[in-house]
Design a protein around this motif. Structure first.
Motif, short mmCIF file in Angstrom:
data_model
loop_
_atom_site.label_atom_id
_atom_site.label_comp_id
_atom_site.label_asym_id
_atom_site.label_seq_id
_atom_site.Cartn_x
_atom_site.Cartn_y
_atom_site.Cartn_z
N MET A 64 25.68 38.74 62.62
CA MET A 64 24.92 40.00 62.39
C MET A 64 24.45 40.63 63.33
SD MET A 64 23.23 41.64 59.99
CE MET A 64 23.38 40.73 58.30
N ARG A 68 24.98 44.72 64.26
CA ARG A 68 23.82 45.70 64.56
C ARG A 68 24.06 46.34 65.56
NH1 ARG A 68 20.05 47.84 61.57
NH2 ARG A 68 18.39 47.39 63.09
N TRP A 220 18.91 40.12 62.04
CA TRP A 220 18.57 41.62 61.58
C TRP A 220 17.58 42.26 62.11
CZ3 TRP A 220 15.63 44.97 58.92
CH2 TRP A 220 16.28 46.33 58.73
N HIS A 224 17.07 44.73 65.44
CA HIS A 224 16.60 46.10 65.07
C HIS A 224 15.37 46.26 66.16
CE1 HIS A 224 14.52 49.43 62.98
NE2 HIS A 224 13.27 48.66 63.24
#
Length: 256
Positions: A64, A68, A220, A224
């Motif tokens: 993941m 990203r 995630w 971010h």
């Protein structure tokens, strides 16, 4: 694949929630195993099964984070593929070796290396988001990547920190770009380990995938924040995790 019937069911949701936190830490600075591995060992599972199951959940989280960071334009799959290939081979060899050899020597050496990582992160002016002229190109870095990949497959703690600091110090990448590429190399090394542990029947896939869902959520969120705040967030967390891993490993000397 194994899934012991005597594993208490409450471990599944509890470890999944914990994986959210460790996935966040892994996505930003690496070292989520600092928390996850000791907790997994409390389940009473054999150490090799703990290693294999942890690699399953870690693979999910790093996948993941990799996606990203790639979407943020921090690295190229095509450009980095040769390095990823040698990391995969190195991790494959390391995962096979740990099936037959003891990791006791690494337990003595790794804390020294992690302290060096922490000191470099604190004092080096290179640990910023600014790219610099690297000492090594893609091909020159391959033996380093293979070595860290072998270590990740064989033992593991601190591999993310070793990837990140060598990518900054040797390749000249800015810290956020190095973190993004680190996740790509991490997911490749995790995949190699998962293959070996699964073939050897030493991975609990149901538990690993439950934890993996938590790790993906944490990754995630972590990726971010890392892409938004960059080195000013990654740098201090890298130091904290490196020192934490060192203390955990040194404590293991005396607790053993």
């Amino acid at each position: 694949m194994i899934e012991p019937a005597n594993l208490d069911l409450w471990f599944y949701p509890a470890l999944t929630l914990l994986a959210v936190f460790t996935g966040f830490i892994d996505a930003v600075a690496g070292g989520g195993g600092l928390v996850m591995m000791p907790v997994l060992l409390t389940t009473g599972l054999p150490p090799h099964v703990v290693l294999g199951t942890n690699k399953v959940q870690s693979m999910c989280g790093t996948a993941m984070a990799t996606w990203r960071y790639h979407k943020a334009g921090l690295f190229s799959f095509r450009t980095s593929a040769p390095t990823a290939a040698v990391v995969f081979i190195g991790a494959l060899a390391g995962s096979l070796a740990i099936q037959h050899l003891s990791a006791d020597v690494l337990k003595l050496v790794v804390p020294v290396l992690l302290i060096a990582v922490a000191l470099y992160t604190v004092f080096s002016p290179n640990m910023s988001d600014q790219d610099r002229h690297g000492h090594l190109g893609e091909k020159g870095y391959m033996p380093v990547g293979a070595g860290v990949g072998f270590y990740d497959g064989f033992f593991g703690p601190g591999a993310g920190q070793f990837f990140a600091t060598t990518l900054v110090g040797l390749r000249g990448l800015g810290l956020t770009r190095a973190t993004g590429l680190t996740k790509y190399l991490n997911v490749v090394s995790n995949l190699a380990s998962v293959i070996v542990f699964t073939v050897g029947g030493q991975a609990m896939w149901i538990l690993g995938l439950c934890m993996g869902a938590g790790a993906m959520t944490g990754a995630w969120i972590g990726s971010h924040f890392a892409t938004r705040f960059g080195a000013k967030m990654i740098r201090p967390l890298l130091v904290v995790v490196s020192i934490g891993l060192t203390l955990r490993l040194v404590w293991g000397w005396f607790a053993a």
